[in-house]
Design an enzyme around this catalytic site. Structure first.
Site, PDB file in Angstrom:
ATOM      1  N   HIS A  24       1.541   4.268  -2.939  1.00 51.27           N
ATOM      2  CA  HIS A  24       1.464   5.733  -2.803  1.00 51.27           C
ATOM      3  C   HIS A  24       2.630   6.379  -3.545  1.00 51.27           C
ATOM      4  O   HIS A  24       2.471   7.407  -4.192  1.00 51.27           O
ATOM      5  CB  HIS A  24       1.551   6.142  -1.331  1.00 51.27           C
ATOM      6  CG  HIS A  24       0.210   6.159  -0.636  1.00 51.27           C
ATOM      7  ND1 HIS A  24      -0.902   6.720  -1.191  1.00 51.27           N
ATOM      8  CD2 HIS A  24      -0.178   5.701   0.575  1.00 51.27           C
ATOM      9  CE1 HIS A  24      -1.921   6.598  -0.347  1.00 51.27           C
ATOM     10  NE2 HIS A  24      -1.505   5.972   0.731  1.00 51.27           N
TER      11      HIS A  24
ATOM     12  N   HIS B 275       0.838  -1.201   0.000  1.00 50.52           N
ATOM     13  CA  HIS B 275       0.000   0.000   0.000  1.00 50.52           C
ATOM     14  C   HIS B 275       0.878   1.259   0.000  1.00 50.52           C
ATOM     15  O   HIS B 275       0.626   2.203  -0.746  1.00 50.52           O
ATOM     16  CB  HIS B 275      -0.915  -0.032   1.229  1.00 50.52           C
ATOM     17  CG  HIS B 275      -1.750   1.199   1.429  1.00 50.52           C
ATOM     18  ND1 HIS B 275      -3.067   1.265   1.046  1.00 50.52           N
ATOM     19  CD2 HIS B 275      -1.450   2.400   1.968  1.00 50.52           C
ATOM     20  CE1 HIS B 275      -3.542   2.461   1.345  1.00 50.52           C
ATOM     21  NE2 HIS B 275      -2.581   3.172   1.912  1.00 50.52           N
ATOM     22  N   GLU B 276       1.937   1.237   0.804  1.00 48.38           N
ATOM     23  CA  GLU B 276       2.819   2.410   0.885  1.00 48.38           C
ATOM     24  C   GLU B 276       3.590   2.610  -0.415  1.00 48.38           C
ATOM     25  O   GLU B 276       3.742   3.727  -0.897  1.00 48.38           O
ATOM     26  CB  GLU B 276       3.778   2.287   2.065  1.00 48.38           C
ATOM     27  CG  GLU B 276       3.100   2.258   3.437  1.00 48.38           C
ATOM     28  CD  GLU B 276       2.118   3.391   3.628  1.00 48.38           C
ATOM     29  OE1 GLU B 276       2.328   4.474   3.072  1.00 48.38           O
ATOM     30  OE2 GLU B 276       1.116   3.180   4.335  1.00 48.38           O
TER      31      GLU B 276
ATOM     32  N   GLU C 192      -6.502   6.810  -1.271  1.00 45.25           N
ATOM     33  CA  GLU C 192      -6.385   5.619  -0.420  1.00 45.25           C
ATOM     34  C   GLU C 192      -6.968   4.402  -1.121  1.00 45.25           C
ATOM     35  O   GLU C 192      -6.369   3.321  -1.126  1.00 45.25           O
ATOM     36  CB  GLU C 192      -7.108   5.838   0.911  1.00 45.25           C
ATOM     37  CG  GLU C 192      -6.410   6.809   1.844  1.00 45.25           C
ATOM     38  CD  GLU C 192      -4.996   6.381   2.161  1.00 45.25           C
ATOM     39  OE1 GLU C 192      -4.777   5.184   2.439  1.00 45.25           O
ATOM     40  OE2 GLU C 192      -4.099   7.238   2.119  1.00 45.25           O
TER      41      GLU C 192
END
Lengths: 333, 183
Positions: A149, A145-146, A227
């Site tokens: 980003h 997930h990071e 997100e």
């Protein structure tokens, strides 16, 4: 395909433009309240100059400010082999040319963030609480997930937005304070020009109170969309949405607030580090979508781990026709 | 006047052709780079195996055949070159290691050995890295191959000899999914 995602953030771009309009209007109204003829233009210039100065600071040292504020320390493959390995795995899955720096924050609350404007000079930071709580698969979901980003250029984007929120807040504060303490000086006199001024002052006061709220709401909308997209990318990178889903579940069950959290850093974390007080307002005033919704979307993806799989799951869970993933990305993956 | 128009058209056409050529080169470089990433991890796995064998040998008296099989498959994989053949040999090495992992279950002493545990995380991670790098490589190959096939860039591809690249595919269908290894 990452490039396509970057190019197709039309909706986020509209929101960003909306935030820019709020900033410019605020500058105009404040300027006009001092001088109805030439002040508006000067106010816009002032607002933009302030924005660009803050932006330069954020772009040149945002990463190091963020790392210092959260007391993060850099770790190598020997300190935290599993964490380091998981980050490298996700880097390979994403085809990132260079390895992000890995940081650990000594904090018992489970959370993680990414920083760095450039994918070649990026940072992934996780708390020790997260490391203690998660299995390997769950950690992988969080790291994916990071990394997403970073790949989706969210950090660059969110910095543009955060600085705008900050600029509006500073301008409003300065104006409201100067009116409170210095308002009397301009109050007297009764010529026509001053009458026009008085109306502009009231408009400017109302605007200075409302603009920070309006820009916050726009900002939250941008952040939430990012997100969902990072969740979609994480599922695609790991091909295992359950890892992230069960990590988010653990995070939502944990009660610890992140001690080092700051409002301005919230969108960079995997889950909102500052737990909302009331539940009713959370949808409008949160940087992150509700965790239970993110979990349900990930869990209803089934065997389709591509962007289209996430899109379908998102639409089924939220009962909306809205697209999370740009169409061009759906056809190529 | 006509000369200027002809010249302008020629310049625009050249620019388009150069653009297509450059994007083919860029995509092919991405494929090469993605392959290099796999290669690094494959080499890492070759390096880890002798250590692993050395560590488990003392404990696993009754698994000589399994261990020899791993060593043999490693040697074979190291000698193989070319994407398709390499993928096949690596697939065989992976399944030989898989058998070793199953056998380890019968040796609780070994599973408590610190040295083994560290090696296990390294090997697990290296295998994950191979899978993830393969995932990315295959994506890049897909983009490149599409570009060499679709009109009009296929003309440029044909003129300058851009050939389709092989996917790094593993025959065993169970190996296609990213392994969620936890010995």
């Amino acid at each position: 395909m990452w490039e396509i995602i970057r190019k197709n953030q039309r909706k986020s771009l509209f929101l960003l433009i909306g935030m820019g309009i709020v900033l410019i209007l605020l500058g105009f109204v404040i300027g006009s309240s001092f001088d109805p003829e030439a002040g508006g233009f000067a106010g816009i210039i002032l607002a933009l100059v302030l924005y660009f100065i803050l932006l330069i600071v954020a772009f040149s040292s945002g990463k190091s400010i963020m790392l210092r504020m959260s007391n993060a320390r850099e770790v190598g493959p020997d300190d935290y082999p599993q964490l380091y390995n998981v980050v490298e795995e996700m880097r390979l899955a994403a085809g990132m040319p260079s390895m992000p720096k890995v940081y650990v924050i000594d904090d018992s609350s489970p959370n993680a963030f990414a920083a760095g404007m450039n994918p070649n000079k990026s940072v992934v930071a996780v708390t020790t609480g997260l490391l203690n709580m998660m299995t390997r698969d769950e950690l992988q979901g969080v790291v994916a997930h990071e990394i997403s980003h970073i790949l989706n250029r969210d950090i660059r984007y969110m910095t543009l937005a955060t600085v705008m929120v900050g600029t509006v807040a500073i301008l409003s504060q300065i104006y409201l304070r100067s009116m409170m303490f210095g308002g009397g000086r301009r109050g007297g006199g009764g010529s026509g020009k001053n009458k026009g001024n008085a109306i502009m002052v009231i408009v400017a006061l109302i605007f200075a109170i409302l603009a920070p709220i309006a820009i916050q709401l726009l900002y939250f909308a941008v952040s939430r969309k990012r997100e969902y997209l990072a969740d979609a990318s994480a599922a695609r990178l790991t091909r295992f949405p359950e890892g992230l889903a069960s990590a988010l579940e653990k995070i939502s069950n944990s009660t610890a607030d992140l001690k080092v959290a700051d409002k301005s850093m919230a969108p960079m974390y995997i889950a909102n580090p500052l737990k909302p007080k009331g539940k009713r307002m959370r949808n409008l005033s949160s940087t992150h979508p509700p965790l239970d919704e993110r979990i349900r979307i990930l869990r209803s993806m089934g065997k389709n781990h591509s962007y289209s799989g996430y899109q379908q799951a998102y639409q089924a869970v939220t009962k909306s026709k809205q697209g999370i993933v740009p169409n061009s990305a759906l056809t190529t993956s | 006047m006509t000369l200027i128009i002809i010249l302008a058209v020629a310049i625009i056409l050249t620019a388009i052709l150069v653009g297509m050529y450059n994007s083919l080169v860029r995509l092919r470089n991405q494929v090469k780079n993605a392959w290099a990433q796999i290669d690094v991890q494959l080499k890492r796995r070759y390096d880890l195996i002798p250590n692993l064998i050395e560590t488990v040998k003392g404990y696993m008296k009754h698994e000589r055949e399994t261990l020899e099989n791993v060593t043999r498959m490693r040697a074979q994989a190291m000698e193989t070159s070319g994407v398709a053949d390499k993928a096949k040999a690596e697939g065989m090495l992976t399944s030989a290691l898989g058998q070793l992992k199953i056998a380890v279950e019968n040796y609780p002493d070994l599973k408590a050995n610190q040295n083994f545990l560290a090696l296990q995380e390294e090997l697990t991670s290296t295998e994950n890295k191979i899978s993830f790098a393969r995932q990315n490589y295959n994506d890049q190959v897909l983009f490149f191959n599409n570009k060499t096939e679709v009109f009009p860039s296929n003309i440029i591809a044909g003129m300058f000899g851009f050939k389709k690249e092989d996917f790094f595919e593993i025959d065993n269908p169970a190996e296609r999914v990213v392994p969620k290894v936890s010995f």
